[in-house]
Design an enzyme around this catalytic site. Structure first.
Site, mmCIF file in Angstrom:
data_model
loop_
_atom_site.group_PDB
_atom_site.id
_atom_site.type_symbol
_atom_site.label_atom_id
_atom_site.label_comp_id
_atom_site.label_asym_id
_atom_site.label_seq_id
_atom_site.Cartn_x
_atom_site.Cartn_y
_atom_site.Cartn_z
ATOM 1 N N GLU A 138 51.834 -30.337 27.124
ATOM 2 C CA GLU A 138 52.193 -29.859 28.460
ATOM 3 C C GLU A 138 52.511 -31.024 29.392
ATOM 4 O O GLU A 138 53.422 -30.931 30.220
ATOM 5 C CB GLU A 138 51.055 -29.021 29.049
ATOM 6 C CG GLU A 138 50.861 -27.664 28.352
ATOM 7 C CD GLU A 138 52.020 -26.692 28.628
ATOM 8 O OE1 GLU A 138 52.812 -26.934 29.560
ATOM 9 O OE2 GLU A 138 52.129 -25.686 27.889
ATOM 10 N N GLY B 176 50.305 -28.033 33.342
ATOM 11 C CA GLY B 176 49.497 -27.348 32.331
ATOM 12 C C GLY B 176 50.223 -26.127 31.825
ATOM 13 O O GLY B 176 51.327 -25.809 32.283
ATOM 14 N N GLU C 19 56.111 -31.217 31.154
ATOM 15 C CA GLU C 19 56.212 -30.975 32.595
ATOM 16 C C GLU C 19 56.334 -32.231 33.443
ATOM 17 O O GLU C 19 56.752 -32.173 34.591
ATOM 18 C CB GLU C 19 55.004 -30.153 33.064
ATOM 19 C CG GLU C 19 54.931 -28.809 32.322
ATOM 20 C CD GLU C 19 54.107 -27.785 33.054
ATOM 21 O OE1 GLU C 19 53.201 -28.178 33.805
ATOM 22 O OE2 GLU C 19 54.388 -26.584 32.874
ATOM 23 N N GLU D 78 60.273 -29.425 39.544
ATOM 24 C CA GLU D 78 60.032 -30.541 40.444
ATOM 25 C C GLU D 78 58.629 -31.096 40.196
ATOM 26 O O GLU D 78 57.679 -30.342 40.025
ATOM 27 C CB GLU D 78 60.148 -30.036 41.890
ATOM 28 C CG GLU D 78 60.168 -31.136 42.931
ATOM 29 C CD GLU D 78 60.247 -30.558 44.339
ATOM 30 O OE1 GLU D 78 60.196 -31.348 45.283
ATOM 31 O OE2 GLU D 78 60.325 -29.312 44.480
ATOM 32 N N PRO E 60 36.019 -15.010 36.183
ATOM 33 C CA PRO E 60 36.903 -13.852 36.284
ATOM 34 C C PRO E 60 37.549 -13.907 37.665
ATOM 35 O O PRO E 60 36.900 -14.267 38.636
ATOM 36 C CB PRO E 60 35.951 -12.660 36.194
ATOM 37 C CG PRO E 60 34.635 -13.196 35.761
ATOM 38 C CD PRO E 60 34.599 -14.647 36.098
#
Lengths: 229, 229
Positions: A62, A46, A66, A115, A83
């Site tokens: 993403e 992500g 990735e 990786e 939060p």
DNA sequence: CCAAAAGTGTTAAAACTACACCCATGA
DNA sequence: TCATGGGTGTAGTTTTAACACTTTTGG
């Protein structure tokens, strides 16, 4: 070039829970973080959303960057915004889950010099951030979804045997299914088409290969049919 | 006091699709916008998320501020982030849907000096932003959810008759249900408790009042029971 | 007395569950 | 020849769907 706003704004990310299926396990694709926070920890693929793309586009981007995965079945899961979930400050993430078949996406992932690896769900490493919560929710969602929508096929190769399909459900649902009942029920639905081809290279009697018939499924759905395992 | 960041960040809002049920209709609570953009247009209640609150907290806060509704059943629906969905710039909204019973929340809403009103789903005004899409998705989700989870009760007063419950399902699912089959099935589940009280002030034979038995439902759920209409 | 909903069982059809054996193939 | 899955049918049970009349109450 900094950006200035009158009110506080969150950083916005997407994270993807990518499920893949092999012969015996449901697995998840994880990447090892190269940077703090949680440097070297495993995490969901992500990253940050850009202002000129949709959320789903960001998730696909993403995923490609990735893990090298493209064309996955992708669906929004949940948005996490507590939060404190990111030590760097207020960060909201829109989580997606993806279904791919492991054969096609076997060992890619190191594309981005990061990786990447597949982990079976019962042998997960510690995860960065609240990614363990995200993953648990994705698994729950998958278990629910798979019974009422024909998404399981996304985890199989295009042509598959009835036994592969049955094992998929057994793995995801976590219980054994009766072979004759399963075959009867799924064929009865009329949403599989025989390819005419047979399995090859197996050390037992070769099985017929089927394909999910999207058109038939859609036609039936319009007429009130609803998929259910 | 402005906030400055190295990268562009979205404004983050929550929007709530609040469903309420009266005798004949499923309705939605809308507010009239006091400010541009879409000034004077009807919109879903919602507003900006603050950095020190959870997304759900923000949704509940906005619901209270704009409609006076508290203690609603609330569930995250979907996050909308298409570039261009807000003319002011990049704005991502986390949509929730809420279920309340109209009797308890009848005419409130003008709390915040804003106009608020209930609209039946088949007579909606034009809505600001992409709120029509959000509402449509919420309706679809409700229709799906109500069959597999006992959320319908959230739309009824605490004590209700079987006929009210049946009509609720008929309204949401959009089809007639058989009275004897419905009653048999729902009572068979063992998740309703008779209150011992009867309806009053109706101009027909008074019906028994039931209450949803949360404890019984949870106990049964743990034993593998699953709700289904 | 009329309108409106309350309340109540049965039956036929459909769906589901449990269950066992022989077949083909490659190692 | 052995291990592995391929492939097939039936009977008992459960679940679902269709269906109508009498009762109670207030207006």
């Amino acid at each position: 070039m900094p950006f200035t706003y009158d009110y506080e704004r969150p950083a916005l990310t997407v994270d993807c829970v990518v499920f893949g299926l092999d012969d015996t396990d449901l697995k998840v694709a994880l990447i090892r973080r190269a940077l703090p926070p949680f440097e070297d920890a495993w995490a969901l693929p992500g990253g940050f959303v850009q202002g000129d793309e949709t959320l789903e586009t960001a998730a696909r981007r993403e995923l490609l960057e990735e893990t090298g995965i493209t064309d996955a079945y992708l669906e929004q899961l949940f948005t996490f915004g507590n939060p404190g979930r990111d030590p760097r400050g207020w960060t909201v993430t829109v989580a997606y889950y993806a279904l791919v078949n492991l054969r096609d996406h076997a060992v890619k992932g190191a594309t981005d010099a990061r990786e990447a690896a597949w982990f079976p769900l019962d042998a997960l490493p510690d995860l960065a951030f609240d990614h363990a919560d995200i993953l648990a929710l994705a698994q729950e969602r998958l278990r629910g979804k798979v019974r009422y929508q024909p998404v399981g096929f996304e985890l199989l190769p295009e042509k598959f045997t009835l036994f592969q399909l049955q094992r998929l459900y057994e793995i995801i649902l976590g219980r054994a299914l009766d072979k004759r009942n399963f075959r009867g029920k799924i064929l009865e639905m009329g949403i599989l088409r025989e390819t005419g081809e047979m399995q090859t290279g197996v050390r037992h009697r070769a099985a017929r290969l089927y394909r999910f018939d999207t058109r038939a499924y859609q036609a039936k759905t319009r007429k009130g049919f609803s998929f259910e395992i």
